[in-house]
Enzyme design. Structure first.
Site, mmCIF file in Angstrom:
data_model
loop_
_atom_site.group_PDB
_atom_site.id
_atom_site.type_symbol
_atom_site.label_atom_id
_atom_site.label_comp_id
_atom_site.label_asym_id
_atom_site.label_seq_id
_atom_site.Cartn_x
_atom_site.Cartn_y
_atom_site.Cartn_z
ATOM 1 N N SER A 23 0.831 -1.207 0.000
ATOM 2 C CA SER A 23 0.000 0.000 0.000
ATOM 3 C C SER A 23 0.862 1.253 0.000
ATOM 4 O O SER A 23 1.999 1.239 0.452
ATOM 5 C CB SER A 23 -0.907 0.024 1.230
ATOM 6 O OG SER A 23 -1.634 -1.173 1.327
HETATM 7 N N1 SAM Z 1 -0.060 -3.980 4.097
HETATM 8 C C1 SAM Z 1 0.667 -4.804 3.153
HETATM 9 C C2 SAM Z 1 2.086 -4.317 3.011
HETATM 10 O O1 SAM Z 1 2.481 -3.405 3.743
HETATM 11 O O2 SAM Z 1 2.826 -4.862 2.177
HETATM 12 C C3 SAM Z 1 -0.033 -4.849 1.829
HETATM 13 C C4 SAM Z 1 -1.299 -5.592 1.884
HETATM 14 S S1 SAM Z 1 -1.992 -5.927 0.306
HETATM 15 C C5 SAM Z 1 -2.745 -4.397 -0.115
HETATM 16 C C6 SAM Z 1 -3.336 -6.973 0.799
HETATM 17 C C7 SAM Z 1 -2.912 -8.366 1.196
HETATM 18 O O3 SAM Z 1 -4.046 -9.061 1.696
HETATM 19 C C8 SAM Z 1 -2.374 -9.208 0.046
HETATM 20 O O4 SAM Z 1 -1.076 -9.641 0.329
HETATM 21 C C9 SAM Z 1 -3.353 -10.367 -0.038
HETATM 22 O O5 SAM Z 1 -2.747 -11.586 -0.431
HETATM 23 C C10 SAM Z 1 -3.879 -10.423 1.372
HETATM 24 N N2 SAM Z 1 -5.163 -11.123 1.554
HETATM 25 C C11 SAM Z 1 -6.254 -11.155 0.752
HETATM 26 N N3 SAM Z 1 -7.216 -11.923 1.294
HETATM 27 C C12 SAM Z 1 -6.722 -12.383 2.485
HETATM 28 C C13 SAM Z 1 -7.229 -13.228 3.517
HETATM 29 N N4 SAM Z 1 -8.450 -13.777 3.480
HETATM 30 N N5 SAM Z 1 -6.434 -13.475 4.572
HETATM 31 C C14 SAM Z 1 -5.184 -12.973 4.664
HETATM 32 N N6 SAM Z 1 -4.642 -12.174 3.713
HETATM 33 C C15 SAM Z 1 -5.419 -11.879 2.639
#
Ligand code: SAM
Length: 222
Positions: A71
């Site tokens: 993000s």
């Molecule tokens: N905050 C993170 C960073 O600093 O790198 C970025 C997060 S990214 C926008 C969203 C993440 O949520 C992705 O890595 C995705 O694989 C994960 N995600 C999606 N659905 C999920 C779930 N049910 N449980 C855990 N992670 C999930």
């Protein structure tokens, strides 16, 4: 991205990081000095793919593996401010991604539990965060929460969900705060802060945002 991110000190990106913090404060109105200090100390360049290192301190989301994104710094700072983290906060994070936001949470709270759906991202983040003693990462469906360590003072969801997942609301302590992007389209959400009070759930909206989808039993279907 070989170095562990839990080590401090100046590096070749110190000035770029300080500039990012100035922009967050002066141009975007981020005002919580503890959050700004955390953003000024975590080396974001160690969390982005090597090819994007030179962009690490610009206010951009960047692609990471598994078709996911890290993000943009502004949204990381805003969500962290909305959480109102205290030194004793026990925090659950859903969507570890690279682990950058996890490191920011670990600078501010007591214990951080973080769940990532993509196993390769979870293990890479775990390696990157090895210098932090207060972070535990696991691979799995974060929409189910992590019952073993509940209740949580704070829960942060870093992917867009159609609803606030019931298990997360159940695992939030009374007086706790959940910050989550919610929207009925996969790529368009409203950033919500939900407080669990003795009278029930109080919701506040903080405007439009765009996150990759939260995929799981209590989120979107794949
Ligand atoms: N905050 C993170 C960073 O600093 O790198 C970025 C997060 S990214 C926008 C969203 C993440 O949520 C992705 O890595 C995705 O694989 C994960 N995600 C999606 N659905 C999920 C779930 N049910 N449980 C855990 N992670 C999930």
């Amino acid at each position: 991205m070989s170095a562990s991110a839990g080590t401090r000190g100046s590096d070749e990106y110190t000035m770029a990081r300080e500039r990012m913090v100035r922009i967050l404060r002066d141009d975007f109105g981020v005002s919580d000095e503890r959050v700004l200090a955390a953003m000024g100390s975590v080396p974001r360049h160690l969390f982005v793919p090597d090819a994007f290192r030179f962009q690490a301190y610009r206010n951009n989301a960047l692609p990471i593996s598994g078709k996911q994104t890290i993000s943009q710094p502004l949204i990381v700072a805003r969500m962290t401010e909305l959480l109102e983290i205290g030194e004793r906060s026990k925090i659950l994070e859903i969507g570890t991604g690279t682990g950058y936001q996890t490191a920011i949470l670990a600078e501010l709270g007591d214990k951080i539990y973080s769940i990532e759906r993509v196993p390769e991202l979870a293990s890479a983040a775990e390696r990157r965060l090895a210098g932090y003693r207060n972070i535990t990462v696991k691979a799995g469906d974060g929409t189910k929460g992590w019952e073993a360590y509940s209740p949580y003072d704070r829960i942060l969801v870093t992917a867009g969900s159609p609803v606030a997942p019931e298990p997360l609301l159940a695992q939030l302590a009374e007086g706790g705060i959940l910050v989550i992007p919610i929207g009925d389209e996969k790529g368009k959400q409203d950033l919500l802060r939900i407080r669990k009070t003795e009278k029930g759930l109080e919701r506040e909206s903080f405007g439009a945002c765009t996150f990759v989808p939260l995929i799981g039993d209590h989120g979107w279907n794949e």
